[in-house]
Design an enzyme around this catalytic site. Structure first.
Site, short mmCIF file in Angstrom:
data_model
loop_
_atom_site.label_atom_id
_atom_site.label_comp_id
_atom_site.label_asym_id
_atom_site.label_seq_id
_atom_site.Cartn_x
_atom_site.Cartn_y
_atom_site.Cartn_z
CD GLU A 194 14.65 -14.22 4.51
OE1 GLU A 194 14.50 -14.94 3.51
OE2 GLU A 194 14.06 -13.14 4.65
CG ASP A 249 4.48 -11.13 4.63
OD1 ASP A 249 4.98 -11.55 5.68
OD2 ASP A 249 5.16 -10.89 3.61
CD GLU A 257 10.56 -3.08 0.24
OE1 GLU A 257 11.09 -3.79 1.10
OE2 GLU A 257 9.77 -3.51 -0.63
CD GLU A 295 6.41 -10.30 -2.07
OE1 GLU A 295 7.08 -11.04 -1.32
OE2 GLU A 295 6.92 -9.41 -2.78
#
Length: 608
Positions: free
Chosen positions: A120, A260, A353, A374
């Site tokens: 992050e 991902d 989610e 996304e």
């Protein structure tokens, strides 16, 4: 027809019937005038949230949009402001961009006793600083800050050096967290996600170019190699791995949660740096994903060793995939998958989610929508590639959902339950870095773009956090020297000599004379950065040998504390690359009926 494919396709028919009401299919298309109005509305959305943050939360990390307060969620250093810098520049807000750059340069410090996520911190903070530096320091962007003197670059370098201790592992795969003052705690978990270890190459690579210090690029490439060397024989990677032993602790293979952006950065590192090694790994990994995970138009999660289906699940992080396929030139499956993913949004007003493809319901415990970008990102890329007005309609629906479902007093709230549209008092920084950025770019493209990305001096690669990284000549051209199969090559040395490391002694011998050839990528010309000449490529070797890519037989050669880092991996030759254009949709999981591993509890990465 592969095992598990038919049931999912049958279920898909019921899903499409239930979520595509006729009145929505026949809805009016977005007109040019409405696109302009929507672009202006998205600009207002950004400033509603940005002003709310600056007035009520700054300099804390993130805004509490319902209570109009702030909270420190990462390191306590104005995270949302850093994440928003290049969005301000994209919107042409020179005054606020300059003021924000100046404040950060004077006030931000990283010598603090905080333990932070390597992943992050890299994608949000390091990426935000580097993107803003490249904009603020360059006359060609039109938004150069006159008083700027590399303050953000200096901060970025300081931050990255504080993250480097995380990479000190036997596998080269970094720890998930590191203390900015003291390094890695002795009790730090040795388990990290594939996305966490493999989504650092863009930011660290750019930093190496800007500082002329190769260490940042080297450690992140080693992390990618460490993960890829431990792939299964099916060329699949799992979700979580032990960074000391190299053993997979969760063998679920997918394109969503915990994995991902590993795929994303393989392709984008090639597009930005012109490094063919990343392209090769991407094409191998992409072929495996399309063969074992793709159940047209959905993607499932399988056991990485047997390809047995573990989760017939759509999770929201998968929604980046159609956009990545656009960059890879594989448009047809991207169109079908995007339509399927958007059908879930239409059903609930947001994407949960997790959506279970077997029960056609929201997955228990995964009912939230934390303002993720996304699906919007993929919508933008598909509109850019096709100019199909359906994607403007998609954008309009998303704007309506955000405005009526998540808008709060001082910003935009998480949705804790998509079925009942319950709001939660939290706003992730990526809402300003990505969600509204991609919406604004979508409608601005329809109006007739006049922004840094579409009309600026460079082609831009978006990081996984939506930060703008320009393919400038000093970044996008291949290095004057390179390391392929242990070869050290100088552009001015026609007799390039070969030096082999100890771990490469078992590779086949090759001619010491290395030729140079021009890359002919299969990407769309309009999207691919110039790659220049690749030196150090030996035509007589397979791609795996050219790049020294290794394959670790962990099951046959277990690692322990004494043998870690000492045993030499075995090399497996791989087939040549030829995948991207015209990818067939007729793929199915393997017929292997091996028992699947019990899946572990899914972690929700904040990869955006």
């Amino acid at each position: 027809m592969g095992v598990g494919k038919l049931p999912i396709q049958i279920l898909l028919l019921f899903l499409l019937v239930s979520v595509f009401p006729i009145r929505r299919i026949l809805a009016d298309r977005v007109t040019a005038e409405e696109a302009k109005e929507l672009r202006d509305e998205v600009r207002e959305m950004f400033y509603h949230a940005f002003n709310g943050y600056m007035e009520h939360a700054f300099p804390q990390d993130e805004l509490r949009p319902q209570s109009c307060g702030g909270e420190d969620t990462l390191g306590g250093y104005a995270l949302t402001l850093i994440d928003s810098l290049d969005t301000l520049a994209l919107l042409g807000d020179r005054e606020r961009f300059a003021a924000s750059v100046e404040w950060i340069g004077k006030n931000l410090r990283f010598d603090i006793n905080k333990t932070v996520s390597v992943f992050e911190t890299t994608i949000r903070v390091l990426g935000g600083l580097l993107s803003a530096h490249l904009i603020a320091s360059d006359y060609a962007t039109g938004i150069r800050v006159p008083s700027y003197d590399n303050q953000l670059l200096n901060l970025a370098e300081d931050l990255a050096r504080r993250l480097l201790p995380a990479f000190d592992t036997p596998t080269g795969i970094p720890f998930g967290s590191v203390n900015l003052l003291h390094g890695v705690d002795k009790h730090e978990s040795k388990i990290t996600s594939t996305a966490g270890g493999g989504t650092l190459t863009l930011e660290f690579g750019v930093l190496s170019w800007l500082t002329n210090d190769p260490i940042f690029e080297q450690v992140t490439k080693n992390a990618v190699r460490g993960l890829w060397a431990r792939r299964s024989k099916l060329n699949l990677v799992g979700a979580h791995i032990n960074v000391f032993t190299g053993e997979w602790t969760q063998k679920d293979a997918g394109i969503g949660t915990s994995i991902d952006s590993f795929y994303e950065y393989l392709l984008k590192a090639y597009l930005l740096f012109g490094d063919e090694e990343y392209l090769y790994i991407f094409q191998e990994a992409y072929a495996a994903a399309m063969h074992y995970l793709y159940n047209d138009p959905w993607y499932v999660e399988v056991n990485m060793d047997s390809a047995a289906i573990v989760w017939p699940l759509f999770n929201s992080l998968q929604a980046f995939w159609p956009g990545l396929q656009v960059l890879a030139g594989d448009i047809d499956p991207a169109i079908r998958t995007h339509a399927a993913f958007f059908s879930v949004w239409r059903r609930y007003g947001f994407t949960p989610e997790g959506f279970n493809l077997a029960t056609l319901n929201v997955q228990n415990g995964q009912k939230s929508y934390p303002l993720r970008p996304e699906l919007i990102e993929s919508t933008y890329w598909l509109y850019k590639a096709t100019r199909d007005p359906r994607y403007l309609d998609t954008g309009r629906d998303i704007v309506a959902s955000l405005q009526y479902g998540s808008r709060c007093t001082c910003g935009y709230c998480h949705i804790s339950d998509v079925e009942h549209h319950q709001q939660e008092d939290h706003m992730e920084s990526f809402f300003l870095a990505e969600t509204v950025k991609y919406l604004w770019l979508l409608f601005d493209l329809a109006v007739g773009p006049d922004n840094l990305v579409e009309n600026g001096p460079y082609k831009y690669i978006f990081s996984t956090e939506g930060h703008l990284l320009p393919a400038t000549p000093q970044i996008s051209l291949v290095r004057e020297h390179c390391l392929y199969h242990g070869a050290y090559c100088r552009s001015d040395d026609l007799r390039q000599k070969s030096f082999k490391s100890e771990t490469e002694n078992d590779l086949s011998e090759s001619d010491d004379s290395y030729g140079a050839r021009t890359l002919s990528g299969s990407m769309s010309d309009s999207l691919t950065a110039a790659s220049g000449l690749i030196k150090g490529v030996c035509p007589g070797l397979t791609h795996g040998q050219k790049f020294g890519l290794l394959y670790m037989h962990s099951a046959d050669r277990p690692l322990d504390d004494e043998t870690i880092g000492k045993k030499e991996p075995t090399v497996v030759q791989s087939h040549s690359l030829s995948i991207l254009p015209g990818q067939s949709s007729d793929h199915s999981p393997s017929d292997d009926n091996s028992n699947q591993n019990d899946s572990q509890t899914k972690e929700s990465d904040e990869s955006a």
